[in-house]
Design a protein around this motif. Structure first.
Motif, PDB file in Angstrom:
ATOM      1  N   VAL A  49      50.829  45.692  30.523  1.00  0.00           N
ATOM      2  CA  VAL A  49      50.488  46.375  29.269  1.00  0.00           C
ATOM      3  C   VAL A  49      51.724  46.604  28.394  1.00  0.00           C
ATOM      4  N   HIS A  50      52.917  46.655  29.003  1.00  0.00           N
ATOM      5  CA  HIS A  50      54.109  46.879  28.190  1.00  0.00           C
ATOM      6  C   HIS A  50      54.491  45.656  27.360  1.00  0.00           C
ATOM      7  N   ASN A  51      53.910  44.493  27.679  1.00  0.00           N
ATOM      8  CA  ASN A  51      54.259  43.258  26.974  1.00  0.00           C
ATOM      9  C   ASN A  51      53.441  43.168  25.684  1.00  0.00           C
ATOM     10  N   THR A  52      53.735  44.064  24.756  1.00  0.00           N
ATOM     11  CA  THR A  52      52.946  44.154  23.526  1.00  0.00           C
ATOM     12  C   THR A  52      53.186  42.971  22.595  1.00  0.00           C
ATOM     13  N   ARG A  53      54.360  42.372  22.674  1.00  0.00           N
ATOM     14  CA  ARG A  53      54.659  41.248  21.780  1.00  0.00           C
ATOM     15  C   ARG A  53      53.678  40.099  21.997  1.00  0.00           C
ATOM     16  N   VAL A  54      53.448  39.724  23.254  1.00  0.00           N
ATOM     17  CA  VAL A  54      52.548  38.599  23.500  1.00  0.00           C
ATOM     18  C   VAL A  54      51.104  38.995  23.215  1.00  0.00           C
ATOM     19  N   GLN A  55      50.758  40.267  23.428  1.00  0.00           N
ATOM     20  CA  GLN A  55      49.391  40.691  23.132  1.00  0.00           C
ATOM     21  C   GLN A  55      49.112  40.651  21.630  1.00  0.00           C
ATOM     22  N   ARG A  56      50.106  40.923  20.820  1.00  0.00           N
ATOM     23  CA  ARG A  56      49.924  40.765  19.368  1.00  0.00           C
ATOM     24  C   ARG A  56      49.670  39.295  19.019  1.00  0.00           C
ATOM     25  N   ALA A  57      50.374  38.389  19.721  1.00  0.00           N
ATOM     26  CA  ALA A  57      50.156  36.960  19.484  1.00  0.00           C
ATOM     27  C   ALA A  57      48.739  36.553  19.891  1.00  0.00           C
ATOM     28  N   TRP A  58      48.245  37.103  20.981  1.00  0.00           N
ATOM     29  CA  TRP A  58      46.879  36.793  21.401  1.00  0.00           C
ATOM     30  C   TRP A  58      45.871  37.294  20.371  1.00  0.00           C
ATOM     31  N   ALA A  59      46.099  38.515  19.888  1.00  0.00           N
ATOM     32  CA  ALA A  59      45.183  39.081  18.900  1.00  0.00           C
ATOM     33  C   ALA A  59      45.170  38.235  17.627  1.00  0.00           C
ATOM     34  N   ARG A  60      46.339  37.784  17.181  1.00  0.00           N
ATOM     35  CA  ARG A  60      46.394  36.938  15.988  1.00  0.00           C
ATOM     36  C   ARG A  60      45.626  35.640  16.199  1.00  0.00           C
ATOM     37  N   TYR A  61      45.667  35.129  17.424  1.00  0.00           N
ATOM     38  CA  TYR A  61      45.006  33.846  17.693  1.00  0.00           C
ATOM     39  C   TYR A  61      43.483  34.010  17.804  1.00  0.00           C
ATOM     40  N   GLY A  62      43.033  35.215  18.140  1.00  0.00           N
ATOM     41  CA  GLY A  62      41.593  35.436  18.253  1.00  0.00           C
ATOM     42  C   GLY A  62      41.128  35.977  19.591  1.00  0.00           C
ATOM     43  N   PHE A  63      42.049  36.189  20.538  1.00  0.00           N
ATOM     44  CA  PHE A  63      41.675  36.798  21.815  1.00  0.00           C
ATOM     45  C   PHE A  63      41.273  38.249  21.609  1.00  0.00           C
ATOM     46  N   GLU A  64      40.437  38.760  22.514  1.00  0.00           N
ATOM     47  CA  GLU A  64      40.029  40.157  22.500  1.00  0.00           C
ATOM     48  C   GLU A  64      40.265  40.767  23.873  1.00  0.00           C
ATOM     49  N   PRO A  65      40.706  42.045  23.932  1.00  0.00           N
ATOM     50  CA  PRO A  65      40.912  42.686  25.235  1.00  0.00           C
ATOM     51  C   PRO A  65      39.584  42.970  25.916  1.00  0.00           C
ATOM     52  N   VAL A  66      39.552  42.759  27.257  1.00  0.00           N
ATOM     53  CA  VAL A  66      38.275  42.936  27.958  1.00  0.00           C
ATOM     54  C   VAL A  66      38.363  43.858  29.167  1.00  0.00           C
ATOM     55  N   SER A  67      39.536  43.982  29.798  1.00  0.00           N
ATOM     56  CA  SER A  67      39.612  44.830  30.987  1.00  0.00           C
ATOM     57  C   SER A  67      41.063  45.149  31.315  1.00  0.00           C
ATOM     58  N   ALA A  68      41.239  46.103  32.227  1.00  0.00           N
ATOM     59  CA  ALA A  68      42.573  46.471  32.696  1.00  0.00           C
ATOM     60  C   ALA A  68      42.531  46.653  34.204  1.00  0.00           C
ATOM     61  N   VAL A  69      43.613  46.247  34.854  1.00  0.00           N
ATOM     62  CA  VAL A  69      43.700  46.275  36.316  1.00  0.00           C
ATOM     63  C   VAL A  69      45.034  46.906  36.717  1.00  0.00           C
ATOM     64  N   LEU A  70      45.007  47.761  37.732  1.00  0.00           N
ATOM     65  CA  LEU A  70      46.219  48.376  38.255  1.00  0.00           C
ATOM     66  C   LEU A  70      46.670  47.668  39.522  1.00  0.00           C
ATOM     67  N   THR A  71      47.980  47.604  39.713  1.00  0.00           N
ATOM     68  CA  THR A  71      48.557  47.045  40.935  1.00  0.00           C
ATOM     69  C   THR A  71      49.358  48.134  41.630  1.00  0.00           C
ATOM     70  N   VAL A  72      49.073  48.343  42.902  1.00  0.00           N
ATOM     71  CA  VAL A  72      49.792  49.310  43.728  1.00  0.00           C
ATOM     72  C   VAL A  72      50.277  48.601  44.978  1.00  0.00           C
ATOM     73  N   HIS A  73      51.540  48.808  45.332  1.00  0.00           N
ATOM     74  CA  HIS A  73      52.067  48.314  46.602  1.00  0.00           C
ATOM     75  C   HIS A  73      52.017  49.452  47.620  1.00  0.00           C
ATOM     76  N   LEU A  74      51.361  49.197  48.725  1.00  0.00           N
ATOM     77  CA  LEU A  74      51.294  50.177  49.808  1.00  0.00           C
ATOM     78  C   LEU A  74      52.220  49.698  50.918  1.00  0.00           C
ATOM     79  N   VAL A  75      53.314  50.416  51.106  1.00  0.00           N
ATOM     80  CA  VAL A  75      54.406  49.964  51.970  1.00  0.00           C
ATOM     81  C   VAL A  75      54.536  50.868  53.170  1.00  0.00           C
ATOM     82  N   LYS A  76      54.682  50.263  54.337  1.00  0.00           N
ATOM     83  CA  LYS A  76      55.011  51.057  55.513  1.00  0.00           C
ATOM     84  C   LYS A  76      56.309  51.814  55.231  1.00  0.00           C
ATOM     85  N   SER A  77      56.288  53.094  55.410  1.00  0.00           N
ATOM     86  CA  SER A  77      57.416  53.906  54.970  1.00  0.00           C
ATOM     87  C   SER A  77      58.735  53.480  55.603  1.00  0.00           C
TER      88      SER A  77
END
Length: 250
Positions: free
Chosen positions: A217-245
């Protein structure tokens, strides 16, 4: 990997395990195959992997706090934004003389382009001290080379030089853009839209119904390029790493 009719499970990722020197498993919860947190909890508790890379829809806003109570170190790794385009609806750039997209299969050229374009890319691997930047970049190169071997890698450029690259997953009615970018010295010149046009042309040619792409989501520059081209946002996904301590590096 992830959820299906048989339940929820973490699946070994041998390439990542070999690359990073620790056992890695992947667990993905898809919006179209919903899973309860109880199912995810059981999968996590059954896993012996050093790292579980868990991805789940961002609307499960209560999950992270619960994941932190499962006996592993929970690292918030990234938030992905997914965008979609119906082929034929793109706002295509005017043709540029000498500029073209071609299928790229040359392994050395693919590896070089990935290194130039994505060396500074802040992916989810960057959040985890167990995952080195050099190894992460090598993973992107391996990923791109698999697409190239399948004939699903496009290069944007002229007769003299490659200026951009896109790797694709072209299964069924959807084209998913896995990696896409322009080399640093050619950025800011409107070339990225020509790369998207090449992808859209190929998608139309094979009769697919959808083009999908994602980024942090922080990559706003490329998302502006997608919006200009005609893409539309559809979903968001989170990534979590679960690490043995015991595996966390101070």
């Amino acid at each position: 990997m992830g959820c299906d009719g048989l339940g929820t499970r973490a699946v070994a990722s041998p390439l990542e395990s070999a690359r990073f020197g620790c056992s890695v498993e992947r667990l993905t919860v898809h919006a179209e195959h919903p899973a309860s947190f109880t199912m995810v909890r059981e999968a996590v508790l059954l896993s012996a992997a050093d790292v579980i890379v868990l991805r789940y829809p961002a609307d499960r806003v209560d999950w992270f706090a619960k994941l932190a109570l499962l006996g592993r170190t929970a690292i918030f790794a990234d938030s992905l934004s997914y965008w979609r385009l119906r082929p034929g609806d793109g706002r295509r750039p005017e043709p540029a003389q000498g500029l073209r997209t071609t299928t790229l299969t040359d392994a050395a050229a693919v590896a070089t382009l990935v290194s130039e374009i994505f060396a500074a890319y802040g992916s989810h691997y960057s959040a985890n001290p167990l995952f080195g930047a050099t190894e992460a970049l090598a993973g992107y190169q391996e990923w791109a080379l698999r697409s190239a071997a399948e004939g699903s890698c496009l290069a944007l450029g002229t007769a003299a030089a490659h200026l951009g690259l896109a790797t694709l997953d072209e299964q069924g009615p959807r084209t998913e853009i896995l990696l896409a970018g322009v080399v640093p010295e050619a950025q800011g010149q409107g070339l990225y839209a020509h790369l998207l046009k090449g992808i859209e042309d190929g998608t139309l040619a094979r009769g697919a119904e959808e083009i999908l792409i994602s980024t942090q989501v922080h990559n706003t520059r490329v998302q502006r390029a997608w919006a200009r081209y005609g893409f539309e946002p559809v979903s968001a996904v989170l990534t979590v790493h679960l690490v043995k301590s015991r595996r966390i590096i101070p």
